[in-house]
Each structure stands twice: as C-alpha cells, then as structure tokens.
Design a protein around this motif. Sequence first.
Motif, PDB file in Angstrom:
ATOM      1  N   ASN A  67       0.826  -1.210   0.000  1.00  0.00           N
ATOM      2  CA  ASN A  67       0.000   0.000   0.000  1.00  0.00           C
ATOM      3  C   ASN A  67       0.859   1.259   0.000  1.00  0.00           C
ATOM      4  O   ASN A  67       0.564   2.227  -0.716  1.00  0.00           O
ATOM      5  CB  ASN A  67      -0.932   0.020   1.209  1.00  0.00           C
ATOM      6  N   ALA A  71       0.858   3.986  -3.013  1.00  0.00           N
ATOM      7  CA  ALA A  71       0.531   5.386  -2.736  1.00  0.00           C
ATOM      8  C   ALA A  71       1.647   6.306  -3.218  1.00  0.00           C
ATOM      9  O   ALA A  71       1.393   7.344  -3.837  1.00  0.00           O
ATOM     10  CB  ALA A  71       0.265   5.585  -1.249  1.00  0.00           C
ATOM     11  N   ARG A 101      -9.471  -1.556   0.310  1.00  0.00           N
ATOM     12  CA  ARG A 101      -9.340  -0.897   1.619  1.00  0.00           C
ATOM     13  C   ARG A 101      -8.064  -0.073   1.705  1.00  0.00           C
ATOM     14  O   ARG A 101      -8.000   0.897   2.463  1.00  0.00           O
ATOM     15  CB  ARG A 101      -9.393  -1.930   2.750  1.00  0.00           C
ATOM     16  N   TRP A 103      -7.075   2.030  -0.265  1.00  0.00           N
ATOM     17  CA  TRP A 103      -7.266   3.343  -0.867  1.00  0.00           C
ATOM     18  C   TRP A 103      -8.302   4.191  -0.142  1.00  0.00           C
ATOM     19  O   TRP A 103      -8.623   5.294  -0.592  1.00  0.00           O
ATOM     20  CB  TRP A 103      -7.654   3.184  -2.335  1.00  0.00           C
ATOM     21  N   GLU A 104      -8.825   3.729   0.977  1.00  0.00           N
ATOM     22  CA  GLU A 104      -9.893   4.449   1.675  1.00  0.00           C
ATOM     23  C   GLU A 104      -9.541   5.897   2.001  1.00  0.00           C
ATOM     24  O   GLU A 104     -10.408   6.762   1.981  1.00  0.00           O
ATOM     25  CB  GLU A 104     -10.301   3.701   2.945  1.00  0.00           C
ATOM     26  N   ASP A 105      -8.290   6.179   2.276  1.00  0.00           N
ATOM     27  CA  ASP A 105      -7.875   7.547   2.596  1.00  0.00           C
ATOM     28  C   ASP A 105      -7.547   8.388   1.367  1.00  0.00           C
ATOM     29  O   ASP A 105      -7.201   9.559   1.490  1.00  0.00           O
ATOM     30  CB  ASP A 105      -6.655   7.536   3.522  1.00  0.00           C
ATOM     31  N   HIS A 106      -7.651   7.782   0.180  1.00  0.00           N
ATOM     32  CA  HIS A 106      -7.227   8.475  -1.046  1.00  0.00           C
ATOM     33  C   HIS A 106      -8.288   8.384  -2.149  1.00  0.00           C
ATOM     34  O   HIS A 106      -7.954   8.458  -3.330  1.00  0.00           O
ATOM     35  CB  HIS A 106      -5.917   7.881  -1.552  1.00  0.00           C
ATOM     36  N   ASP A 108     -10.222  10.385  -3.353  1.00  0.00           N
ATOM     37  CA  ASP A 108     -10.296  11.535  -4.251  1.00  0.00           C
ATOM     38  C   ASP A 108      -9.324  11.380  -5.419  1.00  0.00           C
ATOM     39  O   ASP A 108      -9.487  12.027  -6.451  1.00  0.00           O
ATOM     40  CB  ASP A 108     -10.000  12.831  -3.492  1.00  0.00           C
TER      41      ASP A 108
END
Length: 141
Positions: A67, A71, A101, A103-106, A108
């Motif tokens: 991850n 990123a 999961r 990518w949950e913070d990304h 956008d």
Amino acid sequence: MAIKVDVLPERGLVVVTYWGCMTVDEGLDAFRKFVEQGHAKTTPRHLIDLSRIESFVNPFPNMLRLNADMAAAFLPNEGQTYMAFVAPHPEAQRAASFSIRAWEDHLDRVIPRIFTLQSEALSFLGVQEEALADLARQRPA
C-alpha cells in the motif's frame, strides 16, 4: 500464484491478471517492476483480473508495504487513477475488497471498483472492448 502484467501505454491501460493462490509478495514484486519501468505515470487505468484466483493470502505487514509503495507511485500523479477489479466469485471478491481498503484515505485520487463481469470493468475504464480477449486482439503488432 502466477501474475501477468500487460501494459498498453497507447491506451493508458494496464491489465493485471492473477491466477492460482494470490499473494501480496508476488503482487509487490510485479508492482515494483511496473513502477521501475515508468508506467505508473502513463497508465491511469488499471484492470485487475482476479477471476482465476483460487485463494488469497494476505500477510498484513506485506500488504502495508505494498500500500505504501502504491501510494508513493500513484498519488503524486496529476489526475485520478481508476482501478477495476474483475471478481466473479467469493474468493476473488474477498481479495478485491481487501485491496480496495488500501485506498480508503485516497478516494479523491484513486477510484477503485469491483465488478463481476469483464465487460462492466472495461466499460468503467472507458474501454470500448467488452472482453480482455477482444482487447488483446486490438493490440498493435
């Protein structure tokens, strides 16, 4: 597990196909090669075909490393990265859900989706072909 990565830079597309037992370590190795070859900046659309996996092994520390690497490769790019997972059976859906999961913070910048049919995944990515076999026939020689 086996993994095959087909990069179609003229289409801004990469097709990743897994089969057998899907492991994070092999995915990490394939992803690093993909980035080293400079494709992360030129292929904003990703089709990940999990239809032929039989099982999924996810050692959590290795997934965190994958991850972080993903990123670092995708988030600095301009625009968005689209990821379509073809997951027609429960084990494939489990693997795709686990991957998403990350990518949950990304969300956008990275737009991941799970599909049961290749045609739906290709349509989401803006590809006119309805099957991976059709896409392979369209590749320049």
